[in-house]
Design a protein around this motif. Sequence first.
Motif, mmCIF file in Angstrom:
data_model
loop_
_atom_site.group_PDB
_atom_site.id
_atom_site.type_symbol
_atom_site.label_atom_id
_atom_site.label_comp_id
_atom_site.label_asym_id
_atom_site.label_seq_id
_atom_site.Cartn_x
_atom_site.Cartn_y
_atom_site.Cartn_z
ATOM 1 N N THR A 180 12.824 5.640 -13.424
ATOM 2 C CA THR A 180 12.141 6.339 -12.745
ATOM 3 C C THR A 180 11.286 5.524 -11.638
ATOM 4 O O THR A 180 11.246 5.940 -10.454
ATOM 5 C CB THR A 180 11.087 7.138 -13.599
ATOM 6 O OG1 THR A 180 11.841 8.059 -14.364
ATOM 7 C CG2 THR A 180 10.170 8.025 -12.829
ATOM 8 N N PHE A 181 10.807 4.341 -12.257
ATOM 9 C CA PHE A 181 10.055 3.578 -11.558
ATOM 10 C C PHE A 181 10.723 2.507 -10.757
ATOM 11 O O PHE A 181 10.064 1.871 -9.697
ATOM 12 C CB PHE A 181 8.838 3.011 -12.466
ATOM 13 C CG PHE A 181 8.129 4.058 -12.963
ATOM 14 C CD1 PHE A 181 7.579 5.006 -12.171
ATOM 15 C CD2 PHE A 181 7.668 3.901 -14.269
ATOM 16 C CE1 PHE A 181 6.688 6.089 -13.033
ATOM 17 C CE2 PHE A 181 6.793 4.703 -14.985
ATOM 18 C CZ PHE A 181 6.559 5.769 -14.134
ATOM 19 N N LYS A 182 12.062 2.082 -11.012
ATOM 20 C CA LYS A 182 12.883 1.217 -10.162
ATOM 21 C C LYS A 182 12.779 1.199 -8.937
ATOM 22 O O LYS A 182 12.330 0.416 -8.358
ATOM 23 C CB LYS A 182 14.157 1.118 -10.960
ATOM 24 C CG LYS A 182 14.524 -0.299 -10.642
ATOM 25 C CD LYS A 182 16.140 -0.359 -11.251
ATOM 26 C CE LYS A 182 16.877 -1.547 -10.812
ATOM 27 N NZ LYS A 182 16.615 -2.764 -11.624
ATOM 28 N N PRO A 183 13.080 2.493 -8.101
ATOM 29 C CA PRO A 183 13.092 2.486 -6.676
ATOM 30 C C PRO A 183 11.440 2.053 -6.135
ATOM 31 O O PRO A 183 11.351 1.955 -5.090
ATOM 32 C CB PRO A 183 13.209 4.005 -6.615
ATOM 33 C CG PRO A 183 13.716 4.538 -7.862
ATOM 34 C CD PRO A 183 13.091 3.758 -8.852
ATOM 35 N N PHE A 184 10.334 2.109 -6.921
ATOM 36 C CA PHE A 184 8.946 1.902 -6.375
ATOM 37 C C PHE A 184 8.552 0.596 -6.824
ATOM 38 O O PHE A 184 7.501 -0.030 -6.539
ATOM 39 C CB PHE A 184 8.146 2.794 -6.902
ATOM 40 C CG PHE A 184 8.351 4.365 -6.739
ATOM 41 C CD1 PHE A 184 7.902 4.847 -5.637
ATOM 42 C CD2 PHE A 184 9.114 5.225 -7.685
ATOM 43 C CE1 PHE A 184 8.182 6.163 -5.090
ATOM 44 C CE2 PHE A 184 9.330 6.402 -7.417
ATOM 45 C CZ PHE A 184 8.881 6.935 -6.291
ATOM 46 N N GLY A 185 9.749 -0.446 -7.180
ATOM 47 C CA GLY A 185 9.501 -1.775 -7.380
ATOM 48 C C GLY A 185 8.465 -1.959 -8.607
ATOM 49 O O GLY A 185 7.897 -3.183 -8.721
ATOM 50 N N TYR A 186 8.437 -1.045 -9.331
ATOM 51 C CA TYR A 186 7.497 -1.236 -10.651
ATOM 52 C C TYR A 186 8.311 -1.026 -11.837
ATOM 53 O O TYR A 186 9.352 -0.192 -12.079
ATOM 54 C CB TYR A 186 6.538 -0.124 -10.666
ATOM 55 C CG TYR A 186 5.613 0.204 -12.059
ATOM 56 C CD1 TYR A 186 5.246 -1.092 -12.619
ATOM 57 C CD2 TYR A 186 5.466 1.421 -12.364
ATOM 58 C CE1 TYR A 186 4.376 -0.807 -13.772
ATOM 59 C CE2 TYR A 186 4.641 1.435 -13.675
ATOM 60 C CZ TYR A 186 4.434 0.453 -14.477
ATOM 61 O OH TYR A 186 3.620 0.769 -15.661
ATOM 62 N N GLU A 187 8.353 -2.010 -12.553
ATOM 63 C CA GLU A 187 8.944 -2.117 -14.167
ATOM 64 C C GLU A 187 8.098 -2.387 -15.267
ATOM 65 O O GLU A 187 7.580 -3.623 -15.512
ATOM 66 C CB GLU A 187 9.930 -3.471 -13.931
ATOM 67 C CG GLU A 187 11.226 -3.244 -14.890
ATOM 68 C CD GLU A 187 12.268 -4.108 -14.979
ATOM 69 O OE1 GLU A 187 12.470 -4.688 -15.969
ATOM 70 O OE2 GLU A 187 12.421 -4.460 -13.737
ATOM 71 N N PRO A 188 7.662 -1.311 -15.767
ATOM 72 C CA PRO A 188 6.758 -1.408 -17.016
ATOM 73 C C PRO A 188 7.489 -2.196 -18.092
ATOM 74 O O PRO A 188 8.676 -2.072 -18.710
ATOM 75 C CB PRO A 188 6.512 -0.135 -17.483
ATOM 76 C CG PRO A 188 7.609 0.725 -16.897
ATOM 77 C CD PRO A 188 8.275 0.045 -15.624
ATOM 78 N N LEU B 95 0.970 -1.224 -0.006
ATOM 79 C CA LEU B 95 -0.160 0.077 -0.052
ATOM 80 C C LEU B 95 0.723 1.380 -0.104
ATOM 81 O O LEU B 95 0.589 2.099 -0.503
ATOM 82 C CB LEU B 95 -0.873 -0.043 1.370
ATOM 83 C CG LEU B 95 -2.051 -0.672 1.074
ATOM 84 C CD1 LEU B 95 -2.866 -0.665 2.808
ATOM 85 C CD2 LEU B 95 -3.162 -0.069 0.386
ATOM 86 N N ASP B 96 1.752 1.138 0.849
ATOM 87 C CA ASP B 96 2.988 2.220 0.916
ATOM 88 C C ASP B 96 3.453 2.504 -0.298
ATOM 89 O O ASP B 96 3.615 3.663 -0.918
ATOM 90 C CB ASP B 96 4.007 2.294 2.017
ATOM 91 C CG ASP B 96 3.317 2.381 3.434
ATOM 92 O OD1 ASP B 96 2.293 2.908 3.470
ATOM 93 O OD2 ASP B 96 3.780 1.805 4.248
ATOM 94 N N ARG B 97 4.081 1.573 -0.886
ATOM 95 C CA ARG B 97 4.705 1.720 -2.339
ATOM 96 C C ARG B 97 3.719 2.256 -3.421
ATOM 97 O O ARG B 97 4.018 3.075 -4.132
ATOM 98 C CB ARG B 97 5.230 0.214 -2.669
ATOM 99 C CG ARG B 97 5.894 0.006 -4.064
ATOM 100 C CD ARG B 97 6.004 -1.582 -4.410
ATOM 101 N NE ARG B 97 4.765 -2.015 -4.615
ATOM 102 C CZ ARG B 97 4.425 -1.774 -5.876
ATOM 103 N NH1 ARG B 97 4.801 -1.115 -6.860
ATOM 104 N NH2 ARG B 97 3.272 -2.297 -6.210
ATOM 105 N N SER B 98 2.521 1.521 -3.524
ATOM 106 C CA SER B 98 1.489 2.064 -4.355
ATOM 107 C C SER B 98 1.265 3.636 -4.184
ATOM 108 O O SER B 98 1.173 4.452 -5.319
ATOM 109 C CB SER B 98 0.201 1.280 -4.159
ATOM 110 O OG SER B 98 0.261 0.113 -4.326
ATOM 111 N N MET B 99 0.832 4.143 -2.862
ATOM 112 C CA MET B 99 0.875 5.557 -2.514
ATOM 113 C C MET B 99 2.001 6.276 -3.199
ATOM 114 O O MET B 99 1.891 7.394 -3.593
ATOM 115 C CB MET B 99 0.543 5.736 -1.053
ATOM 116 C CG MET B 99 -0.542 5.417 -0.681
ATOM 117 S SD MET B 99 -1.950 6.592 -0.556
ATOM 118 C CE MET B 99 -1.459 7.731 0.699
#
Lengths: 119, 119
Positions: free
Chosen positions: B41-49, A104-108
């Motif tokens: 940009t998104f790597k630190p948020f654990g998201y990899e499009p 949840l924190d990551r998504s925010m």
Amino acid sequence: MPRGEGKFLIKQRAFLKLYMIRFVEEHKMYGMQAMDELKATFKPFGYEPNHSEIYRSLHELIDDGILVRHKKIQEGAKYKEIVIYQFADYEKAKLYKKQVKTDLDRSMSLLRKALEDVY
Amino acid sequence: MPRGEGKFLIKQRAFLKLYMIRFVEEHKMYGMQAMDELKATFKPFGYEPNHSEIYRSLHELIDDGILVRHKKIQEGAKYKEIVIYQFADYEKAKLYKKQVKTDLDRSMSLLRKALEDVY
């Protein structure tokens, strides 16, 4: 597990499982009651979870060994069975909540990043 | 359109389209450059499009009449064509950003609600 490599935002299923755990913590787990409360809770946010999605969340929590399903005779009613949910393993439930909080924190943070970057 | 009846959080596609518009606003729209920047940009948020998701976002923006695709000869290179993206209709782009902001704000509120309710 709520985390996944390359994942975008938290999944609806994890989000609903969280609310199911909360309902059981509040001793409110009487099937239809939870449905109605969820729908009312999310309505102002334009989100309306459907019944099958809610049931699948409950069944996953049972399969995960977090909740257990009981039948009991409704008070005051003649032979009317109702289904209630209780914790099978509350430590597991707390661990799941902790894991989902990370997601949840990551998504925010991801949404906040977009608001900062684009607007 | 980013809104939908009963929707959970903002869709990945709308989120990526937003960043594509931002890149074009910043005159950074040189195909592979955008890919690499998005991933970083998104790597630190654990998201990899993934690439196909990014390309689909670009193609939708072209189909929507917001972006247009051009080919040009790369400076300094001999006959090397590169693909660049420009605005077909910047008013439409701004309208789209406005609509998606509503959906981003709504999604933030829904996550914040869960954090308040459950923890």
